[in-house]
Scaffold this motif. Structure first.
Motif, PDB file in Angstrom:
ATOM      1  N   GLY A 134       0.798  -1.216   0.000  1.00  6.43           N
ATOM      2  CA  GLY A 134       0.000   0.000   0.000  1.00  6.43           C
ATOM      3  C   GLY A 134       0.830   1.264   0.000  1.00  6.43           C
ATOM      4  N   ARG A 135       2.010   1.184   0.578  1.00  7.09           N
ATOM      5  CA  ARG A 135       2.838   2.387   0.712  1.00  7.09           C
ATOM      6  C   ARG A 135       3.735   2.623  -0.495  1.00  7.09           C
ATOM      7  NH1 ARG A 135       3.336   6.178   4.463  1.00  7.09           N
ATOM      8  NH2 ARG A 135       5.361   7.162   4.768  1.00  7.09           N
ATOM      9  N   PHE A 136       4.297   1.547  -1.049  1.00  8.72           N
ATOM     10  CA  PHE A 136       5.271   1.707  -2.130  1.00  8.72           C
ATOM     11  C   PHE A 136       4.831   1.107  -3.457  1.00  8.72           C
ATOM     12  CE2 PHE A 136       7.730   1.492   1.871  1.00  8.72           C
ATOM     13  CZ  PHE A 136       8.267   2.777   1.846  1.00  8.72           C
ATOM     14  N   GLY A 137       3.661   0.457  -3.475  1.00  7.82           N
ATOM     15  CA  GLY A 137       3.169  -0.129  -4.709  1.00  7.82           C
ATOM     16  C   GLY A 137       3.374  -1.633  -4.738  1.00  7.82           C
ATOM     17  N   PRO A 138       2.408  -2.366  -5.278  1.00 10.76           N
ATOM     18  CA  PRO A 138       2.462  -3.830  -5.221  1.00 10.76           C
ATOM     19  C   PRO A 138       3.296  -4.494  -6.306  1.00 10.76           C
ATOM     20  CG  PRO A 138       0.387  -3.122  -6.165  1.00 10.76           C
ATOM     21  CD  PRO A 138       1.107  -1.864  -5.766  1.00 10.76           C
ATOM     22  N   LYS A 139       3.526  -3.816  -7.432  1.00 12.38           N
ATOM     23  CA  LYS A 139       4.184  -4.479  -8.564  1.00 12.38           C
ATOM     24  C   LYS A 139       5.550  -5.033  -8.200  1.00 12.38           C
ATOM     25  CE  LYS A 139       6.427  -3.586 -12.982  1.00 12.38           C
ATOM     26  NZ  LYS A 139       6.663  -2.636 -14.095  1.00 12.38           N
ATOM     27  N   TRP A 140       6.440  -4.162  -7.752  1.00  5.77           N
ATOM     28  CA  TRP A 140       7.807  -4.599  -7.502  1.00  5.77           C
ATOM     29  C   TRP A 140       7.918  -5.432  -6.234  1.00  5.77           C
ATOM     30  CZ3 TRP A 140      10.685  -4.873 -11.434  1.00  5.77           C
ATOM     31  CH2 TRP A 140      10.613  -3.920 -12.450  1.00  5.77           C
ATOM     32  N   LEU A 141       7.014  -5.206  -5.287  1.00  6.19           N
ATOM     33  CA  LEU A 141       7.037  -6.032  -4.086  1.00  6.19           C
ATOM     34  C   LEU A 141       6.754  -7.492  -4.437  1.00  6.19           C
ATOM     35  CD1 LEU A 141       7.279  -6.073  -0.976  1.00  6.19           C
ATOM     36  CD2 LEU A 141       4.791  -5.807  -0.897  1.00  6.19           C
ATOM     37  N   MET A 142       5.735  -7.708  -5.250  1.00  5.40           N
ATOM     38  CA  MET A 142       5.424  -9.072  -5.668  1.00  5.40           C
ATOM     39  C   MET A 142       6.525  -9.623  -6.567  1.00  5.40           C
ATOM     40  SD  MET A 142       1.960 -10.617  -7.296  1.00  5.40           S
ATOM     41  CE  MET A 142       1.849 -12.304  -7.905  1.00  5.40           C
ATOM     42  N   GLY A 143       7.001  -8.807  -7.486  1.00  3.66           N
ATOM     43  CA  GLY A 143       8.039  -9.253  -8.409  1.00  3.66           C
ATOM     44  C   GLY A 143       9.301  -9.712  -7.701  1.00  3.66           C
ATOM     45  N   PHE A 144       9.816  -8.878  -6.816  1.00  4.12           N
ATOM     46  CA  PHE A 144      11.055  -9.228  -6.118  1.00  4.12           C
ATOM     47  C   PHE A 144      10.822 -10.330  -5.076  1.00  4.12           C
ATOM     48  CE2 PHE A 144      12.515  -4.871  -7.446  1.00  4.12           C
ATOM     49  CZ  PHE A 144      13.521  -5.339  -8.289  1.00  4.12           C
ATOM     50  N   GLY A 145       9.601 -10.407  -4.531  1.00  6.54           N
ATOM     51  CA  GLY A 145       9.299 -11.483  -3.593  1.00  6.54           C
ATOM     52  C   GLY A 145       9.416 -12.843  -4.259  1.00  6.54           C
ATOM     53  N   ILE A 146       8.818 -12.970  -5.459  1.00  5.51           N
ATOM     54  CA  ILE A 146       8.893 -14.242  -6.182  1.00  5.51           C
ATOM     55  C   ILE A 146      10.313 -14.489  -6.682  1.00  5.51           C
ATOM     56  CG2 ILE A 146       8.067 -15.504  -8.214  1.00  5.51           C
ATOM     57  CD1 ILE A 146       5.360 -14.241  -7.807  1.00  5.51           C
ATOM     58  N   LEU A 147      11.012 -13.434  -7.098  1.00  2.91           N
ATOM     59  CA  LEU A 147      12.392 -13.597  -7.551  1.00  2.91           C
ATOM     60  C   LEU A 147      13.275 -14.149  -6.437  1.00  2.91           C
ATOM     61  CD1 LEU A 147      14.503 -13.212  -9.793  1.00  2.91           C
ATOM     62  CD2 LEU A 147      14.866 -10.882  -8.923  1.00  2.91           C
ATOM     63  N   LEU A 148      13.075 -13.659  -5.216  1.00  2.00           N
ATOM     64  CA  LEU A 148      13.839 -14.170  -4.077  1.00  2.00           C
ATOM     65  C   LEU A 148      13.574 -15.663  -3.880  1.00  2.00           C
ATOM     66  CD1 LEU A 148      15.620 -13.516  -1.544  1.00  2.00           C
ATOM     67  CD2 LEU A 148      13.475 -13.193  -0.295  1.00  2.00           C
ATOM     68  N   THR A 149      12.309 -16.052  -4.003  1.00  2.00           N
ATOM     69  CA  THR A 149      11.958 -17.463  -3.869  1.00  2.00           C
ATOM     70  C   THR A 149      12.618 -18.301  -4.954  1.00  2.00           C
ATOM     71  OG1 THR A 149       9.820 -16.803  -2.952  1.00  2.00           O
ATOM     72  CG2 THR A 149      10.032 -19.076  -3.683  1.00  2.00           C
ATOM     73  N   VAL A 150      12.635 -17.772  -6.169  1.00  2.13           N
ATOM     74  CA  VAL A 150      13.261 -18.482  -7.293  1.00  2.13           C
ATOM     75  C   VAL A 150      14.745 -18.725  -7.019  1.00  2.13           C
ATOM     76  CG1 VAL A 150      13.975 -18.243  -9.703  1.00  2.13           C
ATOM     77  CG2 VAL A 150      11.619 -17.720  -9.042  1.00  2.13           C
ATOM     78  N   ILE A 151      15.433 -17.706  -6.544  1.00  2.00           N
ATOM     79  CA  ILE A 151      16.876 -17.817  -6.296  1.00  2.00           C
ATOM     80  C   ILE A 151      17.164 -18.905  -5.262  1.00  2.00           C
ATOM     81  CG2 ILE A 151      18.875 -16.617  -5.325  1.00  2.00           C
ATOM     82  CD1 ILE A 151      17.744 -14.027  -6.583  1.00  2.00           C
ATOM     83  N   PHE A 152      16.410 -18.911  -4.176  1.00  5.56           N
ATOM     84  CA  PHE A 152      16.665 -19.917  -3.141  1.00  5.56           C
ATOM     85  C   PHE A 152      16.191 -21.309  -3.570  1.00  5.56           C
ATOM     86  CE2 PHE A 152      17.279 -16.188  -0.456  1.00  5.56           C
ATOM     87  CZ  PHE A 152      18.382 -16.597   0.279  1.00  5.56           C
ATOM     88  N   THR A 153      15.198 -21.370  -4.461  1.00  6.19           N
ATOM     89  CA  THR A 153      14.816 -22.667  -5.014  1.00  6.19           C
ATOM     90  C   THR A 153      15.971 -23.275  -5.795  1.00  6.19           C
ATOM     91  OG1 THR A 153      12.471 -22.084  -5.165  1.00  6.19           O
ATOM     92  CG2 THR A 153      13.259 -23.827  -6.637  1.00  6.19           C
ATOM     93  N   LEU A 154      16.656 -22.458  -6.573  1.00  4.20           N
ATOM     94  CA  LEU A 154      17.806 -22.937  -7.337  1.00  4.20           C
ATOM     95  C   LEU A 154      18.939 -23.413  -6.431  1.00  4.20           C
ATOM     96  CD1 LEU A 154      17.836 -20.162 -10.105  1.00  4.20           C
ATOM     97  CD2 LEU A 154      17.134 -22.552 -10.385  1.00  4.20           C
ATOM     98  N   LEU A 155      18.984 -22.912  -5.205  1.00  3.84           N
ATOM     99  CA  LEU A 155      20.035 -23.296  -4.260  1.00  3.84           C
ATOM    100  C   LEU A 155      19.648 -24.503  -3.403  1.00  3.84           C
ATOM    101  CD1 LEU A 155      21.093 -19.747  -2.965  1.00  3.84           C
ATOM    102  CD2 LEU A 155      22.345 -21.209  -4.574  1.00  3.84           C
ATOM    103  N   THR A 156      18.431 -25.018  -3.577  1.00  3.96           N
ATOM    104  CA  THR A 156      17.946 -26.107  -2.724  1.00  3.96           C
ATOM    105  C   THR A 156      18.824 -27.353  -2.754  1.00  3.96           C
ATOM    106  OG1 THR A 156      15.662 -25.327  -2.881  1.00  3.96           O
ATOM    107  CG2 THR A 156      15.992 -27.643  -2.279  1.00  3.96           C
ATOM    108  N   PRO A 157      19.246 -27.859  -3.925  1.00  2.00           N
ATOM    109  CA  PRO A 157      20.094 -29.066  -3.919  1.00  2.00           C
ATOM    110  C   PRO A 157      21.402 -28.881  -3.154  1.00  2.00           C
ATOM    111  CG  PRO A 157      19.177 -28.696  -6.106  1.00  2.00           C
ATOM    112  CD  PRO A 157      18.874 -27.465  -5.306  1.00  2.00           C
ATOM    113  N   VAL A 158      22.006 -27.699  -3.273  1.00  2.00           N
ATOM    114  CA  VAL A 158      23.239 -27.425  -2.552  1.00  2.00           C
ATOM    115  C   VAL A 158      22.984 -27.422  -1.048  1.00  2.00           C
ATOM    116  CG1 VAL A 158      25.078 -25.731  -2.159  1.00  2.00           C
ATOM    117  CG2 VAL A 158      24.186 -26.095  -4.479  1.00  2.00           C
TER     118      VAL A 158
END
Length: 499
Positions: A134-158
């Motif tokens: 609500g304060r800074f806008g939902p677009k980039w919050l959702m975008g970077f939130g999922i991107l963070l999840t993607v990065i750590f998913t790629l690190l799961t086997p390690v």
């Protein structure tokens, strides 16, 4: 003023039939007929957000299937005494895959913590996610939130190779990233979804979560069979990276900031929401929010529904393998079947709910409660029945499928009621309700694993009874205290600033 708000809450209800309201309704109907659907920006947002939730849930559930292959089968068989409860449905002498990935000797307690660890991160960013959106806008919050999840998913086997503690930490970080997604998207829909299209748009958007489950479960099983479990995380991680690029270039916070939206659609959306989006910049009525009975009703319903949902989401592949005796290939496909029906009924219920409100003049609160009752009591009954199917795997899968399918109707019930009672604060409200609704994901797998150490039918019956009882209580509570109108505290700033 109150009459206007009531009109926006339940278009066409008996309270709107006085003569003063009829011109407003006719004007609103004209705008609805003129508003484009095909090629529109709001439905484009629905499709791309659906892709986003596909990524969110595919990254969330893939570990449920991978876990079956990550465990040392020899160690697990000796720990469980007799392997599967029912006769196996495949030839174990046939090679399953190349067996190139590592396997681990994790006991049932460790497995429960690994499966539930995601939600310990997920719960942390629910309310902050709603506030930040609500304060800074939902677009980039959702975008970077999922991107963070993607990065750590790629690190799961390690992380798994380093130890269970590292894997738990990675899953917590994935949860932190995904925790902002639903509050951010609710905030975005508050600015994009006309009141009489909410059920349609939100069910299209959130069907991606069901599709993510439907596709990720069987595909994960095939990946395990032909490659190994590590590729599950690499492949779905790559799919998430593609989504982030599309989201970054094609999505905008509101119709007013979208450079390619038609002027007709912009006017239609803004006009339909003019009496609902009434917040003052930076002001949040926290006291009114936390003491709101309609919000408490959504909290209880959301918590109750998610107990059943997360029980199946995290443990269904284990049940298919350890009790019913299905291979990893069969496991993924059969575990996905319940979510196919859920996805179909979610979309159908969205169309029916808006039709009942718009054309049949049913009050919003009646529609929300009816769909919630069907989506909570129905699943509870069939889940209990599943525990008594024994080794009749066809009947067990059928009951699982019916249970989950009926749960899809709740997508047009309590699940979007936040936008009915306080559209301006929908992201924050969703963050609050989802915080409580995340608790079942944290404790559910741990409790279920503790109750099913021997994987007997009787132990699983207890798990199903607990989930059904919680679901039943939630449906009754929501029916008693749920509301469908915009609450006074959600529009008071408009009243103070009106001319």
């Amino acid at each position: 003023f109150r009459t206007k708000i009531k009109g926006m809450d339940c278009y066409g209800s008996d309270t709107e039939k006085d003569e003063q309201q009829k011109p407003l309704l006719r004007e609103h109907e004209d705008k609805v007929r003129k508003a484009p659907v095909c090629g529109s920006s709001r439905y484009g947002l629905a499709l791309l957000s659906s892709y986003g939730f596909f990524v969110v849930y595919s990254l969330r559930v893939n570990l449920s299937v991978a876990m079956v292959e990550m465990l040392n089968s020899t160690h697990q068989s000796s720990a469980n005494h007799s392997g599967t409860v029912c006769p196996i449905h495949y030839d174990p002498s046939q090679p399953k895959h190349n067996n190139t990935a590592s396997v681990y000797n994790w006991n049932t307690k460790t497995q429960g913590w690994i499966l539930g660890s995601f939600f310990y991160g997920y719960i942390l960013t629910q309310i902050p996610g709603g506030y930040l959106a609500g304060r800074f806008g939902p677009k980039w919050l959702m975008g970077f939130g999922i991107l963070l999840t993607v990065i750590f998913t790629l690190l799961t086997p390690v992380a798994a190779d380093l130890g269970s503690g590292y894997l738990i930490a990675v899953r917590v970080m994935e949860g932190i990233g995904e925790g902002v997604t639903f509050p951010a998207m609710y905030t975005m829909w508050a600015a994009w979804a006309p009141p009489l299209e909410r059920s349609r748009l939100l069910t299209i958007s959130y069907i991606g979560a069901q599709l993510g489950t439907v596709i990720a479960l069987p595909l994960s099983g095939e990946i395990c069979f032909y490659l190994d479990w590590t590729y599950i995380f690499y492949i779905f991680g790559a799919v998430g990276l593609v989504w982030f690029v599309l989201w970054a270039f094609l999505v905008f916070d509101s119709p007013n900031t979208h450079p390619r939206i038609s002027e007709l659609e912009r006017l239609y959306i803004n006009t339909s929401l003019k009496d609902e989006l009434c917040t003052s910049s930076g002001y949040i009525p926290w006291r009114a929010i936390v003491t709101s009975k309609p919000l408490l009703a959504i909290i209880v319903a959301h918590f109750s529904y998610n107990w059943t949902f997360y029980t199946l989401l995290t443990l269904l592949p284990t049940y298919m393998n350890d009790v019913l005796g299905f291979s990893i290939q069969q496991n993924g496909f059969l575990s996905a079947l319940p979510y196919v029906g859920c996805a179909i009924l979610a979309v159908v219920s969205g169309q029916v709910a808006d039709y009942l409100r718009e054309s049949c003049f049913y009050p919003t609160v009646v529609v929300r409660k009816a769909f919630s009752l069907i989506g909570m009591i129905g699943p509870a009954g069939f889940l209990v029945a599943t525990g008594y199917t024994g080794c009749n795997y066809k009947l067990a899968v059928a009951f699982f499928t019916i249970s989950s399918s009926l749960g899809g109707t709740s997508a047009s019930g309590f699940n979007i009621n936040h936008l009915d009672i306080a559209p301006s604060y929908a992201g924050i409200l969703l963050g609050i309700t989802n915080t409580f609704a995340t608790i079942p994901g944290m404790v559910g797998p741990v409790i279920a694993k503790a109750l099913t150490q021997n994987n007997t039918m009787e132990e699983w019956q207890i798990v199903f009874y607990i989930a059904a009882a919680i679901n039943l209580f939630g449906s009754i509570f929501y029916t008693m205290f749920g509301r469908g109108k915009v609450q006074p505290w959600a529009v008071h700033t408009r009243r103070n600033s009106s001319r």
